[in-house]
Design a protein around this motif. Structure first.
Motif, short mmCIF file in Angstrom:
data_model
loop_
_atom_site.label_atom_id
_atom_site.label_comp_id
_atom_site.label_asym_id
_atom_site.label_seq_id
_atom_site.Cartn_x
_atom_site.Cartn_y
_atom_site.Cartn_z
N GLN A 155 0.82 -1.37 0.21
CA GLN A 155 0.49 -0.37 0.07
C GLN A 155 1.09 1.58 -0.11
O GLN A 155 1.91 1.84 1.29
CB GLN A 155 -1.15 0.00 1.18
CG GLN A 155 -1.78 -0.92 1.46
CD GLN A 155 -2.82 -0.82 2.43
OE1 GLN A 155 -2.40 -1.20 3.24
NE2 GLN A 155 -3.68 -0.41 2.51
N THR A 156 1.27 2.12 -1.21
CA THR A 156 2.13 3.41 -1.22
C THR A 156 1.31 4.52 -0.91
O THR A 156 2.52 5.27 -0.90
CB THR A 156 2.70 3.27 -2.91
OG1 THR A 156 0.99 3.34 -3.47
CG2 THR A 156 2.76 1.85 -2.90
N GLN A 157 0.10 4.38 -0.18
CA GLN A 157 -0.06 5.73 0.27
C GLN A 157 -0.24 6.06 1.62
O GLN A 157 -1.24 5.60 2.17
CB GLN A 157 -1.32 6.73 -0.16
CG GLN A 157 -1.87 6.23 -1.57
CD GLN A 157 -3.17 5.70 -2.53
OE1 GLN A 157 -3.90 4.94 -1.25
NE2 GLN A 157 -3.67 5.86 -3.44
N PRO A 158 0.29 6.29 1.97
CA PRO A 158 0.48 6.62 3.96
C PRO A 158 -0.37 7.48 4.65
O PRO A 158 -1.15 6.67 5.65
CB PRO A 158 1.83 6.65 4.65
CG PRO A 158 2.56 7.17 3.36
CD PRO A 158 1.89 6.73 1.98
N GLY A 159 -0.96 7.96 3.60
CA GLY A 159 -2.13 8.61 3.61
C GLY A 159 -2.57 9.41 2.85
O GLY A 159 -2.67 9.92 1.66
N MET A 160 -4.09 10.47 3.29
CA MET A 160 -4.51 10.28 1.86
C MET A 160 -5.88 11.18 2.79
O MET A 160 -6.07 10.75 3.93
CB MET A 160 -5.56 9.20 1.11
CG MET A 160 -4.37 8.17 0.06
SD MET A 160 -4.63 9.30 -1.17
CE MET A 160 -6.06 9.00 -2.43
N PHE A 161 -6.18 11.66 1.99
CA PHE A 161 -7.46 13.17 2.14
C PHE A 161 -8.91 13.08 1.02
O PHE A 161 -8.17 13.39 0.01
CB PHE A 161 -6.84 14.58 2.24
CG PHE A 161 -5.37 15.28 3.45
CD1 PHE A 161 -4.32 14.36 3.29
CD2 PHE A 161 -6.44 15.03 5.16
CE1 PHE A 161 -3.81 14.26 4.88
CE2 PHE A 161 -5.24 15.47 6.26
CZ PHE A 161 -4.05 15.07 5.58
N VAL A 162 -9.56 13.75 1.56
CA VAL A 162 -11.13 13.62 0.40
C VAL A 162 -11.99 14.42 0.98
O VAL A 162 -11.78 14.02 2.47
CB VAL A 162 -10.95 11.57 0.62
CG1 VAL A 162 -12.36 11.47 1.81
CG2 VAL A 162 -12.43 11.80 -0.95
N GLN A 163 -12.42 14.88 0.37
CA GLN A 163 -13.85 16.41 0.76
C GLN A 163 -15.05 15.01 1.30
O GLN A 163 -14.90 13.81 0.42
CB GLN A 163 -14.31 16.99 -0.57
CG GLN A 163 -14.06 18.58 0.43
CD GLN A 163 -13.60 19.17 0.86
OE1 GLN A 163 -12.11 19.57 0.71
NE2 GLN A 163 -14.34 19.63 2.28
#
Lengths: 112, 115
Positions: A6-14
């Motif tokens: 899983q290459t995305q340690p953190g994600m933000f979404v509206q």
């Protein structure tokens, strides 16, 4: 060798937007299962969705869908219409034979 | 409550002591799994049982670790001569093997701190 990446340690979404969490896997076994779990800050692991390696169609469970691309060995999770309660860690996992592998997780934050 | 339960929820011990954790799976589930999870990481598979048979053990499970499921119901995980590196959350999960998805239901975990 890393079995789940899983290459995305953190994600933000509206809030109310869709978000895709990436997962790639590595196995030479033709039969395997792919899973996504959610782990809120309270710590419990919650099953979200499953995809079998022989399944022809992408799995869907409510707002969750799994974008299964077998040739690319990817099993991305798509969350539609994000809600504030979706903020959590998300783990991709695979079982093959009698072994089970989890990725390092992606922390998703839903912004109001 | 018909979910997976684990006892104790927290355990603090001194290095070198032995500890034992218990897991009670969902009653109709025949598979039971143990995982270890450290901060910021995903769960690491330790071992799994189908009924009372231990079918797989990870190489992570050193000879200080032993797990049992004597009657195919509850399971215990024992760590002997604990080390500070054993500090982690120990998760138990259960599933019903006749479901293709083998969806695992997790317990709340036992947090071990080795001083």
């Amino acid at each position: 060798a890393q079995k789940i990446t899983q290459t995305q340690p953190g994600m933000f979404v509206q809030e109310k937007e869709a978000v895709t969490l990436d997962c790639t896997y590595d196995t030479s076994d033709p039969s395997y299962g792919l899973f996504w779990y959610k782990q809120p800050s309270s710590g419990e692991m919650i099953f979200l969705i499953y995809q079998g390696s022989y399944d022809q169609q992408n799995a869907t469970e409510g707002r969750y869908s799994l974008n299964f691309q077998k040739a690319r060995k990817s099993a991305n999770l798509v969350i539609s219409a994000s809600q504030l309660g979706d903020s959590a860690m998300y783990f991709c996992a695979m079982n093959t034979g009698n072994q089970f592998y989890f990725g390092t997780g992606t922390s998703l934050t839903v912004i109001p | 409550d018909t979910g997976v339960s684990q006892d104790p929820r927290h355990k603090i011990t001194k290095r070198g002591q032995n500890v034992t954790f218990r897991c009670d799976p969902i009653s109709e589930h025949n598979r039971l799994y143990w995982y270890r999870q450290t901060l910021g990481q995903g769960p690491e598979f330790l071992t799994y049982f189908q009924n009372e048979a231990q079918l797989e053990k990870s190489r992570l499970l050193s000879d200080r670790f032993s797990a049992e499921r004597p009657k195919g119901s509850f399971s215990t995980l024992e760590i002997q001569r604990t080390e500070q590196g054993d500090s982690a959350m120990y998760l138990c999960a259960s599933s019903f093997s006749q479901r293709d998805a083998d969806e695992q239901f997790f317990g709340p975990g036992t947090r071990l701190t080795v001083l």
